[in-house]
Design an enzyme around this catalytic site. Structure first.
Site, PDB file in Angstrom:
ATOM      1  CG  HIS A 187      47.545 -28.577  -5.440  1.00  0.00           C
ATOM      2  ND1 HIS A 187      46.962 -28.916  -4.102  1.00  0.00           N
ATOM      3  CD2 HIS A 187      48.988 -29.356  -4.994  1.00  0.00           C
ATOM      4  CE1 HIS A 187      47.715 -28.795  -3.255  1.00  0.00           C
ATOM      5  NE2 HIS A 187      48.949 -29.092  -3.883  1.00  0.00           N
TER       6      HIS A 187
ATOM      7  CG  HIS B  78      54.212 -35.419  -0.783  1.00  0.00           C
ATOM      8  ND1 HIS B  78      53.182 -34.308  -0.877  1.00  0.00           N
ATOM      9  CD2 HIS B  78      53.038 -36.283   0.181  1.00  0.00           C
ATOM     10  CE1 HIS B  78      53.565 -33.682  -0.021  1.00  0.00           C
ATOM     11  NE2 HIS B  78      53.136 -34.737   1.198  1.00  0.00           N
TER      12      HIS B  78
ATOM     13  CG  ASP C 177      56.476 -30.824  -6.907  1.00  0.00           C
ATOM     14  OD1 ASP C 177      57.828 -30.543  -6.039  1.00  0.00           O
ATOM     15  OD2 ASP C 177      55.447 -31.511  -6.600  1.00  0.00           O
TER      16      ASP C 177
HETATM   17  N1  ACO Z   1      47.262 -35.572 -15.404  1.00  0.00           N
HETATM   18  C1  ACO Z   1      46.404 -35.678 -16.198  1.00  0.00           C
HETATM   19  N2  ACO Z   1      45.107 -35.957 -15.757  1.00  0.00           N
HETATM   20  C2  ACO Z   1      45.202 -35.486 -14.055  1.00  0.00           C
HETATM   21  C3  ACO Z   1      45.918 -34.998 -13.640  1.00  0.00           C
HETATM   22  C4  ACO Z   1      47.662 -34.810 -14.768  1.00  0.00           C
HETATM   23  N3  ACO Z   1      48.570 -34.312 -13.250  1.00  0.00           N
HETATM   24  N4  ACO Z   1      45.877 -34.831 -12.091  1.00  0.00           N
HETATM   25  C5  ACO Z   1      44.255 -35.342 -12.501  1.00  0.00           C
HETATM   26  N5  ACO Z   1      43.971 -35.329 -13.562  1.00  0.00           N
HETATM   27  C6  ACO Z   1      42.399 -35.744 -13.670  1.00  0.00           C
HETATM   28  C7  ACO Z   1      42.420 -37.315 -12.755  1.00  0.00           C
HETATM   29  O1  ACO Z   1      42.271 -38.209 -14.514  1.00  0.00           O
HETATM   30  C8  ACO Z   1      40.870 -37.217 -12.923  1.00  0.00           C
HETATM   31  O2  ACO Z   1      40.275 -37.329 -14.774  1.00  0.00           O
HETATM   32  P1  ACO Z   1      39.033 -37.501 -14.173  1.00  0.00           P
HETATM   33  O3  ACO Z   1      37.803 -36.727 -13.541  1.00  0.00           O
HETATM   34  O4  ACO Z   1      38.864 -37.773 -15.702  1.00  0.00           O
HETATM   35  O5  ACO Z   1      38.505 -38.830 -13.723  1.00  0.00           O
HETATM   36  C9  ACO Z   1      40.724 -35.371 -12.699  1.00  0.00           C
HETATM   37  O6  ACO Z   1      41.773 -34.754 -13.284  1.00  0.00           O
HETATM   38  C10 ACO Z   1      41.044 -35.273 -11.160  1.00  0.00           C
HETATM   39  O7  ACO Z   1      42.018 -35.981 -10.216  1.00  0.00           O
HETATM   40  P2  ACO Z   1      41.544 -36.798  -9.150  1.00  0.00           P
HETATM   41  O8  ACO Z   1      43.171 -38.173  -9.114  1.00  0.00           O
HETATM   42  O9  ACO Z   1      40.836 -37.045  -8.965  1.00  0.00           O
HETATM   43  O10 ACO Z   1      42.731 -35.578  -8.359  1.00  0.00           O
HETATM   44  P3  ACO Z   1      43.281 -35.304  -6.867  1.00  0.00           P
HETATM   45  O11 ACO Z   1      43.127 -35.063  -6.510  1.00  0.00           O
HETATM   46  O12 ACO Z   1      42.960 -36.662  -6.560  1.00  0.00           O
HETATM   47  O13 ACO Z   1      44.820 -35.411  -7.336  1.00  0.00           O
HETATM   48  C11 ACO Z   1      46.985 -35.427  -7.253  1.00  0.00           C
HETATM   49  C12 ACO Z   1      45.569 -34.797  -7.103  1.00  0.00           C
HETATM   50  C13 ACO Z   1      47.738 -36.413  -7.163  1.00  0.00           C
HETATM   51  C14 ACO Z   1      48.304 -33.832  -6.954  1.00  0.00           C
HETATM   52  C15 ACO Z   1      46.756 -35.566  -9.047  1.00  0.00           C
HETATM   53  O14 ACO Z   1      46.866 -34.250  -9.794  1.00  0.00           O
HETATM   54  C16 ACO Z   1      48.611 -35.796 -10.266  1.00  0.00           C
HETATM   55  O15 ACO Z   1      48.371 -36.775  -9.570  1.00  0.00           O
HETATM   56  N6  ACO Z   1      49.065 -35.398 -10.498  1.00  0.00           N
HETATM   57  C17 ACO Z   1      50.132 -35.166 -10.797  1.00  0.00           C
HETATM   58  C18 ACO Z   1      51.569 -35.777  -9.571  1.00  0.00           C
HETATM   59  C19 ACO Z   1      51.969 -34.804  -9.338  1.00  0.00           C
HETATM   60  O16 ACO Z   1      52.374 -33.422  -9.556  1.00  0.00           O
HETATM   61  N7  ACO Z   1      51.612 -34.402  -8.468  1.00  0.00           N
HETATM   62  C20 ACO Z   1      52.580 -33.363  -6.601  1.00  0.00           C
HETATM   63  C21 ACO Z   1      51.501 -32.881  -6.286  1.00  0.00           C
HETATM   64  S1  ACO Z   1      51.448 -30.923  -5.308  1.00  0.00           S
HETATM   65  C22 ACO Z   1      52.826 -31.674  -4.169  1.00  0.00           C
HETATM   66  O17 ACO Z   1      51.985 -32.616  -4.089  1.00  0.00           O
HETATM   67  C23 ACO Z   1      53.829 -31.159  -3.413  1.00  0.00           C
END
Ligand code: ACO
Length: 428
Positions: A307, A268, A363
């Site tokens: 996201h 987050h 971010d």
């Molecule tokens: N890098 C690589 N792969 C990713 C990423 C990433 N940043 N984000 C999601 N994926 C992939 C997952 O591995 C998953 O792949 P799969 O279907 O093969 O298993 C798919 O994309 C879906 O991902 P989820 O984790 O199910 O998506 P969710 O909606 O739960 O997560 C989140 C959202 C937590 C923001 C995620 O994209 C992440 O971890 N991003 C990196 C951290 C980040 O930048 N957070 C800031 C968010 S903005 C904020 O809070 C202000």
């Protein structure tokens, strides 16, 4: 029949018509769908992480994740970032309308009159070790504020509630600045209320021996824009925490400390700190292909990408990218920018990211700006918390005044052991 959902329960053959309002059915309407089996209390929905469940009606922030639209009270984030200020946006988020000139003047005065914190808060903060993470200091100090303002408990007294809201918006920058000064061993700087909200914050962070601190106007404006972009984002993890704690009628300081704790995590508000660490680890443009390969193999994530709601370019990321160039004109280019740009270019063309609709989020570039402005990376989440304070309190107040809301209490599907008798120690 229009605007209803007809469900046939194949276990019983019974059919139910459920009303659809605002594109949703009421989960409680599913309760009447049940069998005669003992213990069947009616149908539940199972939605880990609330992926498809609306927990409230809200009039504050609208997001269209597919089209990359973000509106505060109906106003597009791009227009607010271009033409508004953080304090004006905060007024809008809280009150629902843009202020008149007089209202803005009065609001600004009231906020600036509450920027000082009790001297004992300062003493209390001195007790943290020199290397304490400023976000840990921030979370604990906001929680401690509940002991300084015992009227915070009077959450249904409108005037008292408004007073705590003012205090929180006004004092979080002071606490954040003290946490920063503490971490670098410098004396705390008292607020200078002649400066604006963001100018004063820079003063409390960076003032040295000069009689009066003069913030650089371009950097002050850039930080103000970043605060606007982070002011609210509807029902995210930290805001849901604020609503969840607030639903037990805890005071807003305790609830906001919980919200800030939720923001602390790397998925987050901790993400921009993680982005910077990632860029530093990658080290050079030449190492990017190997890094992307690792991410695609499931070894780590591309931080600052993806996201839960945005399945296109985060509109805030676009504005931040532009702001980054404005800041670098003053500070000089952050050397990590080239790595970030190339990372973005490659990821946006790569099938793995394209098919999963992973785009830069808020971010991805914000850390580069903060670093260029001399913020250490462990301050990034604290900056986010200052800006989000208005969103948290606005959502908290909306929740308190919503007659449909009750104490937050999700259901579960029990998957553990059935009834069994206690086994005495000697027989285990
Ligand atoms: N890098 C690589 N792969 C990713 C990423 C990433 N940043 N984000 C999601 N994926 C992939 C997952 O591995 C998953 O792949 P799969 O279907 O093969 O298993 C798919 O994309 C879906 O991902 P989820 O984790 O199910 O998506 P969710 O909606 O739960 O997560 C989140 C959202 C937590 C923001 C995620 O994209 C992440 O971890 N991003 C990196 C951290 C980040 O930048 N957070 C800031 C968010 S903005 C904020 O809070 C202000």
């Amino acid at each position: 029949m229009a605007d209803t959902l007809t469900i046939t329960d194949n276990r019983t053959g019974k059919t139910y018509d459920l009303p659809i309002t605002d594109g949703a059915i009421r989960a409680l309407d599913l309760k009447k769908i049940k069998t005669d089996a003992p213990g069947d209390t009616g149908l539940l929905t199972y939605d880990p992480a609330c992926m498809n469940t609306a927990a409230c009606r809200s009039c504050i922030t609208y997001i269209d994740g597919d089209q990359g639209i973000l509106l505060y009270r109906g106003y597009p984030i791009e227009q607010l970032a271009e033409q508004s200020t953080y304090l004006e946006t905060a007024y809008l988020i809280l009150n629902g309308e843009l202020p008149t000139g007089n209202a803005l003047q009065d609001w600004t005065y009231q906020i600036m009159m509450h920027t000082m914190v009790h001297e004992n808060i300062k003493k209390f903060m001195e007790g943290f070790t020199y290397d304490a993470h400023p976000m840990g200091v921030f979370v604990s100090t906001v929680a401690a504020m509940s002991t300084f303002y015992s009227d915070g408990k009077l959450i249904f007294d409108t005037d008292r509630r408004k007073l705590q809201i003012l205090r929180l918006i006004a004092k979080t920058p002071t606490i954040a600045a003290y946490a920063f000064r503490h971490s670098i061993g410098r004396p705390y700087v008292y607020p200078d209320n002649d400066l604006g909200f963001t100018g004063n914050f820079l003063n409390m962070l960076f003032k040295m021996t000069e009689l009066k601190y003069q913030p650089n106007p371009a950097l002050e404006r850039a930080l103000d824009v970043l605060f606007i972009l982070h002011a609210d984002h509807e029902q995210n993890c930290s805001t849901s925490t604020m609503r969840g704690i607030g639903s037990s009628h805890a005071d807003p300081y305790s609830a906001l400390a919980g919200a800030a704790a939720a923001l602390y995590g790397p998925l987050h508000g901790g993400a921009n700190e993680a982005v910077l660490r990632m860029l530093q680890e990658i080290g050079s443009v030449a190492n990017i292909p190997a890094f992307i390969k690792r991410v695609k193999a499931g070894d780590g994530r591309l931080m600052g990408f993806g996201h839960r709601i945005y399945k296109s370019y985060d509109p805030r990321a676009k504005i931040i990218k532009k702001t980054a160039y404005e800041v670098f004109e003053v500070t000089g280019k952050n050397p990590l920018l080239d790595i970030a740009l190339e990372l973005e270019r490659i990821a946006l063309e790569d099938d793995y990211f394209v098919t999963r609709k992973l785009y830069p989020n808020v971010d991805f570039y914000s850390g580069l700006i903060y670093q260029a402005m001399n913020f250490p990376s462990d301050m990034f989440a604290v900056l986010f918390a200052i800006a989000r304070t208005v969103g948290w309190v606005a959502q908290w107040e909306e929740m308190l005044l919503d007659t449909e809301q009750k104490i937050f209490r999700p259901r579960q599907i029990y998957a553990g052991a059935g009834h069994r008798d206690y086994v005495p120690m000697a027989k285990r």
